[in-house]
Design a protein around this motif. Structure first.
Motif, PDB file in Angstrom:
ATOM      1  N   TYR A  46       9.545  11.079   2.439  1.00  0.00           N
ATOM      2  CA  TYR A  46      10.214  10.638   1.241  1.00  0.00           C
ATOM      3  C   TYR A  46       8.897   9.993   0.157  1.00  0.00           C
ATOM      4  O   TYR A  46       9.333  10.042  -0.910  1.00  0.00           O
ATOM      5  CB  TYR A  46      10.982   9.073   2.030  1.00  0.00           C
ATOM      6  CG  TYR A  46      12.018   9.473   2.959  1.00  0.00           C
ATOM      7  CD1 TYR A  46      13.557   9.527   2.411  1.00  0.00           C
ATOM      8  CD2 TYR A  46      11.822   9.849   4.197  1.00  0.00           C
ATOM      9  CE1 TYR A  46      14.371   9.891   3.094  1.00  0.00           C
ATOM     10  CE2 TYR A  46      12.863  10.363   4.936  1.00  0.00           C
ATOM     11  CZ  TYR A  46      14.247  10.110   4.436  1.00  0.00           C
ATOM     12  OH  TYR A  46      15.338  10.427   5.079  1.00  0.00           O
ATOM     13  N   GLU A  47       7.810   9.564   0.716  1.00  0.00           N
ATOM     14  CA  GLU A  47       6.990   9.048  -0.140  1.00  0.00           C
ATOM     15  C   GLU A  47       5.614   9.431   0.484  1.00  0.00           C
ATOM     16  O   GLU A  47       4.937   8.978   1.430  1.00  0.00           O
ATOM     17  CB  GLU A  47       6.879   7.319  -0.143  1.00  0.00           C
ATOM     18  CG  GLU A  47       8.175   6.831  -0.776  1.00  0.00           C
ATOM     19  CD  GLU A  47       8.353   6.907  -2.222  1.00  0.00           C
ATOM     20  OE1 GLU A  47       7.044   7.276  -2.758  1.00  0.00           O
ATOM     21  OE2 GLU A  47       9.278   7.229  -2.873  1.00  0.00           O
ATOM     22  N   PRO A  48       5.171  10.598  -0.014  1.00  0.00           N
ATOM     23  CA  PRO A  48       3.703  11.172   0.481  1.00  0.00           C
ATOM     24  C   PRO A  48       2.409  10.085   0.207  1.00  0.00           C
ATOM     25  O   PRO A  48       1.367  10.272   1.082  1.00  0.00           O
ATOM     26  CB  PRO A  48       3.523  12.362  -0.489  1.00  0.00           C
ATOM     27  CG  PRO A  48       4.909  12.684  -0.961  1.00  0.00           C
ATOM     28  CD  PRO A  48       5.552  11.159  -1.125  1.00  0.00           C
ATOM     29  N   HIS A  49       2.416   9.022  -0.481  1.00  0.00           N
ATOM     30  CA  HIS A  49       1.422   8.251  -0.718  1.00  0.00           C
ATOM     31  C   HIS A  49       1.387   6.843   0.032  1.00  0.00           C
ATOM     32  O   HIS A  49       0.517   6.188  -0.064  1.00  0.00           O
ATOM     33  CB  HIS A  49       1.302   8.104  -2.421  1.00  0.00           C
ATOM     34  CG  HIS A  49       0.913   9.300  -3.051  1.00  0.00           C
ATOM     35  ND1 HIS A  49      -0.215  10.062  -3.001  1.00  0.00           N
ATOM     36  CD2 HIS A  49       1.626  10.083  -3.852  1.00  0.00           C
ATOM     37  CE1 HIS A  49      -0.133  11.207  -3.725  1.00  0.00           C
ATOM     38  NE2 HIS A  49       0.965  11.120  -4.447  1.00  0.00           N
ATOM     39  N   LEU A  50       2.414   6.801   0.715  1.00  0.00           N
ATOM     40  CA  LEU A  50       2.344   5.663   1.599  1.00  0.00           C
ATOM     41  C   LEU A  50       1.392   5.337   2.496  1.00  0.00           C
ATOM     42  O   LEU A  50       0.955   6.523   2.972  1.00  0.00           O
ATOM     43  CB  LEU A  50       4.006   5.473   2.334  1.00  0.00           C
ATOM     44  CG  LEU A  50       5.095   4.957   1.731  1.00  0.00           C
ATOM     45  CD1 LEU A  50       6.560   5.249   2.655  1.00  0.00           C
ATOM     46  CD2 LEU A  50       4.884   3.325   1.305  1.00  0.00           C
ATOM     47  N   ALA A  51       1.104   4.340   2.677  1.00  0.00           N
ATOM     48  CA  ALA A  51       0.289   3.955   3.976  1.00  0.00           C
ATOM     49  C   ALA A  51       0.640   4.477   5.399  1.00  0.00           C
ATOM     50  O   ALA A  51       1.768   4.610   5.615  1.00  0.00           O
ATOM     51  CB  ALA A  51       0.171   2.448   4.369  1.00  0.00           C
ATOM     52  N   THR A  52      -0.349   4.999   6.117  1.00  0.00           N
ATOM     53  CA  THR A  52      -0.076   5.822   7.211  1.00  0.00           C
ATOM     54  C   THR A  52       0.262   4.843   8.387  1.00  0.00           C
ATOM     55  O   THR A  52       0.386   5.463   9.619  1.00  0.00           O
ATOM     56  CB  THR A  52      -1.329   6.757   7.454  1.00  0.00           C
ATOM     57  OG1 THR A  52      -2.452   6.083   7.447  1.00  0.00           O
ATOM     58  CG2 THR A  52      -1.369   7.607   6.305  1.00  0.00           C
ATOM     59  N   ASP A  53       0.086   3.669   8.177  1.00  0.00           N
ATOM     60  CA  ASP A  53       0.267   2.835   9.471  1.00  0.00           C
ATOM     61  C   ASP A  53       1.352   2.070   9.558  1.00  0.00           C
ATOM     62  O   ASP A  53       1.716   1.214  10.273  1.00  0.00           O
ATOM     63  CB  ASP A  53      -0.994   1.738   9.736  1.00  0.00           C
ATOM     64  CG  ASP A  53      -1.116   0.937   8.523  1.00  0.00           C
ATOM     65  OD1 ASP A  53      -0.375   1.344   7.387  1.00  0.00           O
ATOM     66  OD2 ASP A  53      -1.965  -0.136   8.522  1.00  0.00           O
ATOM     67  N   LEU A  54       2.410   2.395   8.754  1.00  0.00           N
ATOM     68  CA  LEU A  54       3.902   1.563   8.572  1.00  0.00           C
ATOM     69  C   LEU A  54       4.576   2.027  10.107  1.00  0.00           C
ATOM     70  O   LEU A  54       4.457   3.116  10.376  1.00  0.00           O
ATOM     71  CB  LEU A  54       4.475   2.129   7.381  1.00  0.00           C
ATOM     72  CG  LEU A  54       3.780   1.636   6.130  1.00  0.00           C
ATOM     73  CD1 LEU A  54       4.475   2.186   4.807  1.00  0.00           C
ATOM     74  CD2 LEU A  54       3.355   0.079   6.328  1.00  0.00           C
ATOM     75  N   LEU A  83       0.868  -1.156   0.633  1.00  0.00           N
ATOM     76  CA  LEU A  83       1.709  -0.226   0.711  1.00  0.00           C
ATOM     77  C   LEU A  83       1.193   1.158   0.271  1.00  0.00           C
ATOM     78  O   LEU A  83       1.717   2.213   1.028  1.00  0.00           O
ATOM     79  CB  LEU A  83       3.110  -0.381   0.210  1.00  0.00           C
ATOM     80  CG  LEU A  83       3.907  -1.730   0.966  1.00  0.00           C
ATOM     81  CD1 LEU A  83       5.200  -1.606   0.070  1.00  0.00           C
ATOM     82  CD2 LEU A  83       4.009  -1.468   2.294  1.00  0.00           C
ATOM     83  N   PHE A  84       0.705   1.320  -0.932  1.00  0.00           N
ATOM     84  CA  PHE A  84       0.271   2.380  -1.615  1.00  0.00           C
ATOM     85  C   PHE A  84      -1.177   2.557  -1.783  1.00  0.00           C
ATOM     86  O   PHE A  84      -1.609   1.993  -2.945  1.00  0.00           O
ATOM     87  CB  PHE A  84       0.978   2.755  -2.936  1.00  0.00           C
ATOM     88  CG  PHE A  84       2.583   2.992  -2.693  1.00  0.00           C
ATOM     89  CD1 PHE A  84       2.875   4.315  -2.408  1.00  0.00           C
ATOM     90  CD2 PHE A  84       3.486   2.279  -2.815  1.00  0.00           C
ATOM     91  CE1 PHE A  84       4.186   4.922  -2.089  1.00  0.00           C
ATOM     92  CE2 PHE A  84       4.771   2.555  -2.467  1.00  0.00           C
ATOM     93  CZ  PHE A  84       5.263   3.712  -2.164  1.00  0.00           C
ATOM     94  N   PRO A  85      -1.924   2.825  -0.741  1.00  0.00           N
ATOM     95  CA  PRO A  85      -3.442   2.604  -1.132  1.00  0.00           C
ATOM     96  C   PRO A  85      -3.947   3.435  -2.223  1.00  0.00           C
ATOM     97  O   PRO A  85      -4.916   2.946  -2.946  1.00  0.00           O
ATOM     98  CB  PRO A  85      -4.142   3.217   0.340  1.00  0.00           C
ATOM     99  CG  PRO A  85      -3.033   3.023   1.316  1.00  0.00           C
ATOM    100  CD  PRO A  85      -1.659   3.292   0.532  1.00  0.00           C
ATOM    101  N   VAL A  86      -3.253   4.334  -2.817  1.00  0.00           N
ATOM    102  CA  VAL A  86      -3.481   5.140  -3.943  1.00  0.00           C
ATOM    103  C   VAL A  86      -3.655   4.454  -5.110  1.00  0.00           C
ATOM    104  O   VAL A  86      -4.533   4.513  -6.076  1.00  0.00           O
ATOM    105  CB  VAL A  86      -2.669   6.255  -4.241  1.00  0.00           C
ATOM    106  CG1 VAL A  86      -1.229   5.844  -4.544  1.00  0.00           C
ATOM    107  CG2 VAL A  86      -3.229   7.250  -5.275  1.00  0.00           C
TER     108      VAL A  86
END
Length: 389
Positions: free
Chosen positions: A136-144, A307-310
């Motif tokens: 859904y959102e490729p740039h989301l944080a990976t630890d959710l 939420l979005f480290p980028v």
């Protein structure tokens, strides 16, 4: 130049709508469609208040089962119709959907229970596992921990929508016009709206004054407990398309429902067609204090990067703030005021005014035309607080 004569009588009208924001524009639009003549009056300009400081949320995802969700679902239907009528591209109506994410297992369990109740009420809500979030959102944080996808959530450019809705209404609009009185006849019914430009004879008034709705009501001798609730939005530099949905943390819903006056920060993040990313939202009751809070803006930035480290390497180019019309029980005030015949209210939506505006205007117009509204308004009755001046 002589001072304006507030006792000069202007041409009369069936309805005077006080407020040219999104809610007032919707009331005017549907009243005009019902065959009534309408004049809209605003102390500033079109969408110059809360509407102009909003993100344009059209959400079902943040509302629990009950009267407000029913209003939101009807409004979503009407927004789709308005997209066809006004031109979806012209008002930047986007069917982008919402993604609500949880940062812990406990938060996810609460979110999924909430979503299950919404599904039972007719909302489309789909559980998303943690490992599926990048789809859904490729740039989301990976630890959710996971989330819920709400495909019915939408987005609109609120200033464009309000302006084009008023244009489509073909109603008279008096901007830069302050309401100074609501004269009543011997029976207590509204008979005119007094402004600093003259007197507008009418038998029906819609108070869509937003954060100033309490002041408008007071002119008729009744009180509405509407308070301003300040909020900030950060705007980033223009970026390539990074964020596909309206993304917010599960704690957002709880913060909307809290009555505390203290600062509350819960991230709501979305891209725009022009490129900048909008980062909200904060809530605090500080009256009409206009100061920009560095604490609030830092909180927004930190939550967005969580939420979005980028976004950690992205520049924020500006911020803006507005005041939402806060109602003590978090429900809007919609309908006829039995304390003053002819007076109707459409206010108190807080941050949901853009999304709920069409259903609100549709319901108020039905009442003005003498018809039953499609949505049950009993929970939104303006007199439920039973406050008199």
């Amino acid at each position: 130049m002589d001072a304006p004569d507030q006792f000069m009588t202007m041409p009369g009208t069936d309805v005077v709508v006080i407020g040219a924001g999104m809610v007032g524009a919707a009331c005017a639009y549907y009243a005009a469609r019902a065959g009534l003549t309408v004049t809209v009056v605003d102390r500033g300009g079109v969408a110059a208040g809360t509407t102009g400081a909003g993100e344009g949320n059209i959400l079902v995802s943040d509302k629990p089962p009950g009267p407000e969700l029913a209003l939101a679902r009807h409004s979503a239907e009407l927004w789709r119709e308005l997209g066809d009528t006004l031109g979806g591209a012209r008002i930047e109506l986007e069917h982008k959907g919402g993604l609500v994410v949880a940062t812990s297992a406990a938060e996810l369990a609460t979110l999924r229970t909430f979503a299950a109740g919404q599904r039972a009420a007719g909302v489309e809500a789909y559980d998303v596992a943690a490992d599926a979030l990048p789809d859904y959102e490729p740039h989301l944080a990976t630890d959710l921990a996971g989330g819920v996808h709400y495909p019915q959530d939408m987005q609109v450019q609120p200033m464009l929508a309000a302006a084009l809705l008023l244009r489509a209404s073909r109603v008279r609009v008096l901007t830069g016009t302050r309401v100074v009185g609501l004269p009543r006849d011997p029976a207590g019914a509204v008979q005119a709206v007094a402004t600093d430009r003259g007197l507008l004879p009418t038998r029906m008034v819609v108070n869509a004054g937003g954060v100033w709705a309490g002041e408008v009501a007071a002119l008729a001798g009744v009180a509405l407990p509407i308070l301003p609730r300040r909020g900030f939005v950060l705007v980033t530099e223009a970026l390539p398309a990074l964020i596909r949905h309206k993304v917010y943390a599960a704690g957002y819903v709880a913060n909307v429902e809290r009555s505390s006056a203290d600062l509350q920060v819960s991230p709501v993040i979305e891209g725009t067609r022009a490129g900048p990313v909008l980062i909200g939202s904060t809530r605090e009751r500080v009256g009409f204090e206009p100061t920009f809070s560095l604490r609030a803006l830092r909180g927004l930035a930190a939550e967005a990067v969580r939420l979005f480290p980028v976004l950690g390497s992205v520049s924020a180019i500006r911020a803006y703030r507005g005041f939402r019309p806060y109602s003590p029980d978090h429900l809007p005030m919609i309908g006829a005021d039995p304390r003053v015949p002819g007076l109707h209210h459409a206010t108190g939506h807080e941050g949901a005014g853009i999304g709920l505006a069409p259903a609100t205007g549709h319901a108020v117009a039905a009442l003005l035309a003498g018809h039953p509204p499609q949505v049950d308004l009993r929970s939104f009755a303006p007199e439920r607080h039973d406050v008199h001046l």
